[in-house]
Design a protein around this motif. Sequence first.
Motif, mmCIF file in Angstrom:
data_model
loop_
_atom_site.group_PDB
_atom_site.id
_atom_site.type_symbol
_atom_site.label_atom_id
_atom_site.label_comp_id
_atom_site.label_asym_id
_atom_site.label_seq_id
_atom_site.Cartn_x
_atom_site.Cartn_y
_atom_site.Cartn_z
ATOM 1 N N ASP A 8 19.762 40.727 0.879
ATOM 2 C CA ASP A 8 20.345 39.739 -0.031
ATOM 3 C C ASP A 8 20.447 40.394 -1.402
ATOM 4 O O ASP A 8 19.444 40.576 -2.098
ATOM 5 N N VAL A 60 24.210 41.610 3.141
ATOM 6 C CA VAL A 60 24.787 42.858 3.635
ATOM 7 C C VAL A 60 23.927 43.370 4.779
ATOM 8 O O VAL A 60 22.684 43.345 4.698
ATOM 9 N N ARG A 118 24.366 36.805 -1.110
ATOM 10 C CA ARG A 118 25.272 37.908 -0.811
ATOM 11 C C ARG A 118 24.544 38.816 0.178
ATOM 12 O O ARG A 118 23.690 39.619 -0.207
ATOM 13 N N THR A 167 28.000 46.290 6.030
ATOM 14 C CA THR A 167 28.942 45.195 6.249
ATOM 15 C C THR A 167 28.445 43.947 5.548
ATOM 16 O O THR A 167 27.284 43.547 5.710
ATOM 17 N N GLU A 168 29.319 43.290 4.778
ATOM 18 C CA GLU A 168 28.941 42.053 4.120
ATOM 19 C C GLU A 168 29.148 40.885 5.077
ATOM 20 O O GLU A 168 30.203 40.745 5.700
#
Length: 527
Positions: A510, A458, A456, A476-477
């Motif tokens: 992450d 960002v 994940r 922002t992802e």
Amino acid sequence: MKSIRLALASSFFIPCLLCPLSAQDAAEKGQFKKWLEREVVWIISEKEKEEFKSLQGKEEKQAFIARFWQRRDPSPSTPRNEYKEEHYRRWIFAQQHFSEGVPGWKSDRGRVYIIHGPPDGEYFHQARNVISADQQLESTERSPDSIVWVYHQLPLAKHFRGEMRVVFQRAGGLTRQNFVLGESQTAQEKADTLERKFFPASNPNWMEADVRYRLTMAGPPGVINARGAELPTSGTGDFAKHVADLFRSPGQLLEEEEEERRRRIQSQDSIKKDIAANVTFDSLRVDLSWESYFLPQQEWMLPLTVQFPVQGLKGQRVDIYTSLLDEQGRIFDEFIDSLEIPQDYPLENVEYGNRFLAPAGHYTLRTVLREVESQSSGTALLEVDLQQRSPSKVAFGSVLVTNRVEVGSPDQPLPSDSELVYQGVRLLPMRTSQFGSDSHLYLYFQYWVPEQQDCRVVLAASFIHEGQIIKRIQPTELPGSAQSGRDWGTVIPLQGFEPGQYVLQLQLMDLEAKSNDFHRLRFQVGS
């Protein structure tokens, strides 16, 4: 004795009576003369002209003409010669629209049009009035006082390659002819209207008078006034250089380019021989840097920057030879370029950029800089590792900030096989990291995530000026699945940024693995 003299005289005249110039030979001679002195007079080089004049037979001249056009053919593998077709289109157009008491090809406007093609803009100026079909004009204002052609750039120019304004001024009366380029009917309509308004005149022959629009000024927009009536009719110095650029023969440029290619090949061979002989390159300082971007076709684009001090090189020409060597030391790719350093070059260092395309692997990047006259040289070597990364945590690849972009369209999308293209926009590296306060900053970077692991990811970004954070990009992802060459980009307006030095700080996080990576780069905003 009288009979002997008569016999001698008769034998002297016999060859002339038996070998007259045939009508066909005379016609062919006239056609060759027309080709040389009318059809190609503005595009042939002096060297080619002298060579053609030295030829004797019809076959030799026909072969020369065939070579003349083949030499200029932009696509020699196809049956069409686009250069030849375009030249004769321009020549015929000039004949039809720029006849001014002299044939259209011979007028100043015709000559400029044949060499450079249609202008990017055209404007008309009167001393007191603009010609209009519905207004009464004074008899002294029967035609435009000046016609201005604008070319955004002149590829044939030697002294000045920027925007050029070309001013033609009226030097005669009025005749029924087009004042503008033939794509518009407005010109002839204006001429017809003027004829109705002013005929008959005190001088019944005024309609047959020549209207000559002669070149009076050429130069960049900041140097000349668009209104030709207010300009001098002659000049020296820079004006002479601009006129030389305007009337420069494409054939001359072709020969200069061919000569420069030969010189570069010789210089490249000389440098390679010096390298093979272990000649030392150490008299000039050379700094070399590179970036790498992974392309969708499983290869890498390798932009490089060569930087060297300008001291001692102003007014000189330098050759820059760069090669990419594989692991066995063999040349994978190479190029040589030449730069002419102006006497008034304003910066302390010269920056030159180019790029290689290569598959994954380990390489050596080598650059040799050589000043042409003195042969003084310098060299730089760098190891380059182009590999898909398998990091243990999320990591940045190369980062680019620029304001040089090209945008494609649905009809003409940009190719992505050999360019750095992101979402239909081609990103072009800048030579310097300086932006205007009213411009935009395009940010692009590639990043890597661990293989066989979904993350994940960002992005957080902030702009720092004088130690203070003045702007943040909303976190922002980004896509976090393992995949080669992940990338991301955005556009950031710089309105409101005060002039000065800035730091753009980027952070990849992450959120699953609690790991991150940082990247910082500097840029400057001007006034």
